[in-house]
Design a protein around this motif. Sequence first.
Motif, PDB file in Angstrom:
ATOM      1  N   GLU A   1       1.047  -1.124  -0.083  1.00 40.43           N
ATOM      2  CA  GLU A   1       0.084   0.046   0.097  1.00 40.43           C
ATOM      3  C   GLU A   1       0.868   1.148  -0.054  1.00 40.43           C
ATOM      4  O   GLU A   1       1.818   1.326   0.994  1.00 40.43           O
TER       5      GLU A   1
ATOM      6  N   GLU B   1      -6.659   5.944   4.109  1.00 38.32           N
ATOM      7  CA  GLU B   1      -7.372   4.721   4.938  1.00 38.32           C
ATOM      8  C   GLU B   1      -8.068   3.717   3.945  1.00 38.32           C
ATOM      9  O   GLU B   1      -7.993   2.525   4.314  1.00 38.32           O
TER      10      GLU B   1
ATOM     11  N   LEU C   1      -5.665   1.306   2.266  1.00 43.90           N
ATOM     12  CA  LEU C   1      -5.037   0.540   3.361  1.00 43.90           C
ATOM     13  C   LEU C   1      -6.106  -0.664   3.478  1.00 43.90           C
ATOM     14  O   LEU C   1      -5.648  -1.901   3.810  1.00 43.90           O
TER      15      LEU C   1
ATOM     16  N   ILE D   1       2.915  -2.000   4.637  1.00 46.42           N
ATOM     17  CA  ILE D   1       2.538  -0.342   4.571  1.00 46.42           C
ATOM     18  C   ILE D   1       3.722   0.355   4.140  1.00 46.42           C
ATOM     19  O   ILE D   1       4.716   0.918   4.954  1.00 46.42           O
TER      20      ILE D   1
ATOM     21  N   HIS E   1       1.546   7.483   6.288  1.00 47.73           N
ATOM     22  CA  HIS E   1       0.115   7.891   7.153  1.00 47.73           C
ATOM     23  C   HIS E   1       0.490   8.791   8.266  1.00 47.73           C
ATOM     24  O   HIS E   1       1.009   8.607   9.415  1.00 47.73           O
TER      25      HIS E   1
ATOM     26  N   ARG F   1      -6.344   5.750  11.920  1.00 44.62           N
ATOM     27  CA  ARG F   1      -6.628   4.817  10.900  1.00 44.62           C
ATOM     28  C   ARG F   1      -7.636   3.843  11.364  1.00 44.62           C
ATOM     29  O   ARG F   1      -7.312   3.356  12.628  1.00 44.62           O
TER      30      ARG F   1
ATOM     31  N   VAL G   1       1.728  -7.944   8.709  1.00 47.71           N
ATOM     32  CA  VAL G   1       1.725  -6.669   8.684  1.00 47.71           C
ATOM     33  C   VAL G   1       3.050  -5.739   8.975  1.00 47.71           C
ATOM     34  O   VAL G   1       3.245  -5.907   9.915  1.00 47.71           O
TER      35      VAL G   1
ATOM     36  N   ASN H   1       5.182  -2.372   8.487  1.00 45.11           N
ATOM     37  CA  ASN H   1       5.257  -0.846   8.568  1.00 45.11           C
ATOM     38  C   ASN H   1       6.801  -0.840   7.825  1.00 45.11           C
ATOM     39  O   ASN H   1       7.736  -0.875   8.733  1.00 45.11           O
TER      40      ASN H   1
END
Length: 336
Positions: A227, A232, A235, A250, A254, A259, A273, A275
């Motif tokens: 993403e 939002e 995502l 991610i 952001h 979110r 997930v 970051n």
Amino acid sequence: MQDTLTTEHKTGADIEATTMKAAVITAPKAVEIQKINMPQPGAGQVRIRLEGCGLCASNIPVWEGREWFSYPADAGNPGHEGWGVVDAVGEGVNNVQPGDRVAALSYNAYAAYDMADADKVVKLPDTLAGKPFPGEPLGCAMNIFKRSDIAEGQTVAILGIGFLGALLVQLAKHAGARVIAISQREFSLETAKACGADEVIPMDDHYKIIEKVKELTNGSFCERVVECTGKEWPLNLAGELCAERGKLIIAGFHQDGMRQVNVQLWNWRGLDVINAHERDPQEYIKGIKAAITAVESGIIKPEKLYTHTYAMDNIAEAFGALARRPDGFVKALITY
């Protein structure tokens, strides 16, 4: 004790220069070109005569204004994608010398000169002579790709084809992945195709996109979904496109608040997930070095993504284009 200062050989007016031009954001959507004092490098620092600086989407809130910002911003801020030629070095600097062309992690690069710590500059090879090299975003793309663990045979969806998304399309294709690019603008989908995307899907309808990706993957969805929008809705869409035990990366920045995400879905599918932004400057330096190798070898081709170039005097126009993203806009550079 005064720092030892070594400067590049100069003649004429350059020797006596004590001021320089810098862009100063004085208020939301207001910028002035001011003359300020020339910075002087201290121990362990270098001064860079900038050739250019890329514009980053993270600049938009500073340009538009948010309640948590104060104005005027520091001169040259928030420019952080600069490259140029080392002009002077402080005491103890031995990894670069005046005359070396470098990319740098510095933070006031909307100016004729900027300062950087010596361990936060990377010397550029002669093979890149004369070519723009905004090292920070190129290094960021390399680091995100590394964190994404993309491999041959995987199906990878990339949401948001701006500069970062386009570079990740190139990197994923080089790794042997099948790439599905999803983006709002028709031009960005054409950019994705030019970068090697196997499939492109307009980012318009949440459920139509899910059904299209389901169809393209025979119901399995994607082992990796990256993403890149910083918003939002995409995502949450990204989570829907992940295969069971897939990885949701991610990469979007952001920066504008909370979110709401479907953690139930993430949990049910057993997603990792990630970051993928780094905070350690030395990780960015590793990324910049990797980007140099990738550009030299043709793995990434950023030149065609530099779609707009502005002089410093026109930086207000550049910020406006960055915020509006007119048709054809991917990456803008301020050149000096």
